[in-house]
Design a protein around this motif. Structure first.
Motif, short mmCIF file in Angstrom:
data_model
loop_
_atom_site.label_atom_id
_atom_site.label_comp_id
_atom_site.label_asym_id
_atom_site.label_seq_id
_atom_site.Cartn_x
_atom_site.Cartn_y
_atom_site.Cartn_z
N THR A 151 0.82 -1.36 0.19
CA THR A 151 -0.22 -0.03 0.39
C THR A 151 1.06 1.61 -0.20
OG1 THR A 151 0.02 -0.09 2.55
CG2 THR A 151 -1.73 -0.90 0.81
N ILE A 152 0.42 2.05 -0.81
CA ILE A 152 1.31 3.93 -0.89
C ILE A 152 0.62 4.28 0.08
CG2 ILE A 152 2.11 5.19 -2.21
CD1 ILE A 152 2.97 2.17 -3.04
N SER A 153 1.08 5.15 0.83
CA SER A 153 0.31 6.30 1.54
C SER A 153 1.14 7.98 1.24
CB SER A 153 1.34 6.48 2.95
OG SER A 153 2.49 5.90 3.57
N ASN A 154 0.58 8.81 1.45
CA ASN A 154 1.10 9.72 -0.26
C ASN A 154 1.25 9.46 -0.81
OD1 ASN A 154 0.15 11.05 3.02
ND2 ASN A 154 2.87 10.57 3.66
N PRO A 155 0.69 8.37 -1.92
CA PRO A 155 0.68 8.85 -3.46
C PRO A 155 0.93 9.63 -4.30
CG PRO A 155 -1.69 8.40 -2.12
CD PRO A 155 -0.65 8.90 -1.52
N GLU A 156 0.32 11.24 -3.85
CA GLU A 156 0.53 12.63 -4.70
C GLU A 156 1.80 13.05 -4.46
OE1 GLU A 156 -0.17 13.33 -0.05
OE2 GLU A 156 -0.90 12.47 -1.60
N LEU A 157 3.16 12.27 -3.36
CA LEU A 157 4.56 12.43 -3.47
C LEU A 157 5.05 11.99 -5.12
CD1 LEU A 157 4.82 12.14 0.03
CD2 LEU A 157 4.25 14.00 -0.95
N TYR A 158 3.96 11.19 -5.52
CA TYR A 158 5.45 9.85 -6.60
C TYR A 158 4.80 10.32 -7.79
CZ TYR A 158 6.01 7.57 -2.68
OH TYR A 158 7.30 7.48 -1.09
N SER A 159 6.06 10.21 -8.55
CA SER A 159 5.60 10.42 -10.26
C SER A 159 6.30 9.03 -10.84
CB SER A 159 6.37 11.38 -10.52
OG SER A 159 6.02 11.06 -12.05
N THR A 160 5.39 7.99 -11.13
CA THR A 160 5.57 6.65 -11.43
C THR A 160 6.22 6.46 -13.10
OG1 THR A 160 4.12 6.10 -9.53
CG2 THR A 160 4.38 4.52 -10.57
N ALA A 161 7.05 5.58 -12.80
CA ALA A 161 8.07 5.13 -13.84
C ALA A 161 7.08 3.22 -14.26
CB ALA A 161 9.00 5.02 -14.43
#
Length: 181
Positions: free
Chosen positions: A3-13
């Motif tokens: 699970t990802i907490s704070n997904p807004e922090l990530y720019s995903t490849a």
């Protein structure tokens, strides 16, 4: 389950890779079936975790033994430029199959750049997995072993075929008729 907490922090490849596929399938469908399956799985994972996907990098027909694959190099350039800080793959073998390369990128480069790494099917997450570094080392060893074992078996099979006088080329030269089994 990752699970990802704070997904807004990530720019995903999203990184997809497959070594070999029937060229006819790629020509007919535009990409191999495995690539489509990987894309579906990882896109679903990102959607469920509210991750913003910067880009999907696809190395279709590229060996995991090398890290100079076109899409992989493009992803590394985007990490260097600061566009990506999370890399998601189906499993570690889709990232690469040579242990030293896995170590160089995941254990060193990603840590220096602050990049989080997730292998969805293996439940590996560089941020939350308790034994992440040990798991990476063990899986990388087996991935490389598999690569070397397949290579040895292919060489042995070709050598055996040649010693039996069988045609080694796909299309025999010099008007030799290729016999059917």
């Amino acid at each position: 389950m990752i699970t990802i907490s704070n997904p807004e922090l990530y720019s995903t490849a999203i990184l997809l890779r497959l070594s070999n596929e029937k060229i006819e399938d790629v020509q007919r469908y535009g990409e191999s079936g495995s690539i489509s399956n990987q894309k579906d799985l990882l896109s679903k994972f990102c959607k469920e975790n509210n991750l913003k996907v910067y880009k999907i990098y696809v190395d279709d027909g590229e060996s995991g033994a090398f890290y100079d694959r076109p899409a992989f190099v493009e992803m590394i350039n985007d990490i260097d430029a600061g566009y990506v800080n999370l890399v998601v793959v189906k499993d570690l073998s889709r990232f690469g199959r040579v242990a030293s390369g896995i170590d160089d990128y995941i254990e060193e480069y990603f840590q220096i750049k602050g990049v989080r790494f997730i292998a969805v099917n293996e439940n590996l997450d560089s941020k939350t997995s308790a034994n992440f570094h040990d798991d990476i080392k063990i899986r990388a060893f087996f991935n490389e072993w598999f690569l070397r074992d397949c290579s040895k078996k292919t060489r042995d099979g070709k050598r055996n075929k040649a010693t039996r006088g069988k045609v080694m080329a796909t299309y025999p030269k010099y008007r030799i008729q290729k016999r059917s089994k």
